[in-house]
Write an enzyme that holds these catalytic residues in place. Structure first.
Site, PDB file in Angstrom:
ATOM      1  N   ARG A 123      15.207  -5.813   8.084  1.00 13.56           N
ATOM      2  CA  ARG A 123      14.582  -4.780   8.918  1.00 13.56           C
ATOM      3  C   ARG A 123      14.100  -5.434  10.211  1.00 13.56           C
ATOM      4  O   ARG A 123      13.540  -6.535  10.169  1.00 13.56           O
ATOM      5  CB  ARG A 123      13.363  -4.248   8.155  1.00 13.56           C
ATOM      6  N   ARG A 147      12.359 -10.345   2.956  1.00 18.83           N
ATOM      7  CA  ARG A 147      12.948  -9.078   2.492  1.00 18.83           C
ATOM      8  C   ARG A 147      14.323  -8.841   3.123  1.00 18.83           C
ATOM      9  O   ARG A 147      14.515  -8.985   4.321  1.00 18.83           O
ATOM     10  CB  ARG A 147      12.002  -7.928   2.869  1.00 18.83           C
ATOM     11  N   LYS A 180       0.832  -1.224   0.000  1.00 19.19           N
ATOM     12  CA  LYS A 180       0.000   0.000   0.000  1.00 19.19           C
ATOM     13  C   LYS A 180       0.859   1.264   0.000  1.00 19.19           C
ATOM     14  O   LYS A 180       0.457   2.278  -0.568  1.00 19.19           O
ATOM     15  CB  LYS A 180      -1.033   0.010   1.122  1.00 19.19           C
TER      16      LYS A 180
HETATM   17  P1  AMP Z   1       3.817   0.627   8.859  1.00 17.62           P
HETATM   18  O1  AMP Z   1       5.051   1.017   8.138  1.00 17.62           O
HETATM   19  O2  AMP Z   1       2.587   1.355   8.377  1.00 17.62           O
HETATM   20  O3  AMP Z   1       3.595  -0.866   8.913  1.00 17.62           O
HETATM   21  O4  AMP Z   1       4.005   1.112  10.383  1.00 17.62           O
HETATM   22  C1  AMP Z   1       5.086   0.675  11.167  1.00 17.62           C
HETATM   23  C2  AMP Z   1       4.720   0.732  12.639  1.00 17.62           C
HETATM   24  O5  AMP Z   1       4.412   2.088  13.017  1.00 17.62           O
HETATM   25  C3  AMP Z   1       3.509  -0.076  13.067  1.00 17.62           C
HETATM   26  O6  AMP Z   1       3.818  -1.443  13.291  1.00 17.62           O
HETATM   27  C4  AMP Z   1       3.096   0.656  14.334  1.00 17.62           C
HETATM   28  O7  AMP Z   1       3.947   0.329  15.421  1.00 17.62           O
HETATM   29  C5  AMP Z   1       3.361   2.113  13.986  1.00 17.62           C
HETATM   30  N1  AMP Z   1       2.178   2.736  13.356  1.00 17.62           N
HETATM   31  C6  AMP Z   1       2.082   3.232  12.081  1.00 17.62           C
HETATM   32  N2  AMP Z   1       0.867   3.748  11.847  1.00 17.62           N
HETATM   33  C7  AMP Z   1       0.152   3.583  12.992  1.00 17.62           C
HETATM   34  C8  AMP Z   1      -1.178   3.881  13.372  1.00 17.62           C
HETATM   35  N3  AMP Z   1      -2.054   4.456  12.521  1.00 17.62           N
HETATM   36  N4  AMP Z   1      -1.560   3.562  14.629  1.00 17.62           N
HETATM   37  C9  AMP Z   1      -0.712   2.982  15.499  1.00 17.62           C
HETATM   38  N5  AMP Z   1       0.556   2.656  15.199  1.00 17.62           N
HETATM   39  C10 AMP Z   1       1.000   2.945  13.955  1.00 17.62           C
END
Ligand code: AMP
Length: 215
Positions: free
Chosen positions: A153, A120, A9
């Site tokens: 990562r 990855r 996404k």
């Molecule tokens: P992502 O790259 O979108 O998978 O986000 C990485 C990490 O950031 C997630 O595993 C959460 O720990 C935190 N995070 C990102 N967006 C949110 C959100 N909307 N609400 C809570 N935690 C978030």
């Protein structure tokens, strides 16, 4: 942009940004950037991200509202991730006389998500991304271009991926239903080439824009 972790996404969100010239916001990127720069926010959320848990709704909402308050339009990825965030987001954008146009749900099977993320590997030198299942380096875990040892990562480790997927099931699947019930949701098959996925997204956006013009 809604979707389980590892569905692409973010990639699609960035293509929307480039094609329609609108800002792209990723809450995950904001947190990672802050962690990298050792900011106060970064120190606050570091262990939460490393554990595959969610940052508190209060903090995420505050960051997002501050980012979007002066924007005309935007694409947002990684948010809302809980029903609380979805409701607060809706109230906020209504209050600033904006509206939600489209919610994309990118769908990829759990098995492939698992392979995409746990497979990855990244070259710390040139940033090239490999995948041990789909796009292997010639030599095991070594970058084809500069011979550096590839790294993984922190949140792509098997146990953390499992946790992040559980987090998605518990908190974000209800958000999908929330938007489905409101008829905002467009489901996109994410198991194809990046540009094939994007052409579906583009069709939905272009149709939407056409309809808006007619009304
Ligand atoms: P992502 O790259 O979108 O998978 O986000 C990485 C990490 O950031 C997630 O595993 C959460 O720990 C935190 N995070 C990102 N967006 C949110 C959100 N909307 N609400 C809570 N935690 C978030």
């Amino acid at each position: 942009m809604l979707g389980n972790i590892g569905t692409g996404k973010g990639t699609q969100g960035k293509l929307i940004m480039e094609n329609y010239n609108i800002p792209y916001i990723s809450t995950g990127d904001i947190f990672r950037e802050n962690i990298k720069n050792n900011t106060e926010l970064g120190l606050k959320v570091k262990s939460i991200l490393n554990d595959g848990k969610l940052v508190s709704d209060e903090l995420v909402n505050e960051i997002v509202f501050d980012k979007i308050k002066n924007l005309d339009s935007f694409v947002i990825d990684g948010y809302p991730r809980t029903i609380n965030q979805a409701e607060n987001f809706e109230n906020f954008i209504n209050n600033i006389n904006k509206r939600l146009d489209i919610v994309f749900l990118i769908v990829v099977s759990k098995e492939n998500i698992f392979k995409r993320l746990t497979g990855r590997r990244i070259c710390p030198e040139c940033g090239r991304i490999y995948n041990l299942y789909f796009d292997k380096p010639k030599e095991d875990e070594i970058c084809d271009f500069d011979g550096e040892k590839l790294i993984q990562r922190g949140d792509d480790k098997v146990e953390i991926v499992k946790k992040r997927m559980e987090e998605f099931k518990r908190n974000t699947e209800p958000v999908i239903e929330y938007y489905r019930n409101k008829n905002f949701l467009y489901e996109i098959d994410g198991e194809r080439e990046i540009f094939e996925v994007f052409s579906d997204i583009k069709r939905v956006i272009d149709d939407y824009i056409e309809k808006q013009k007619r009304n």
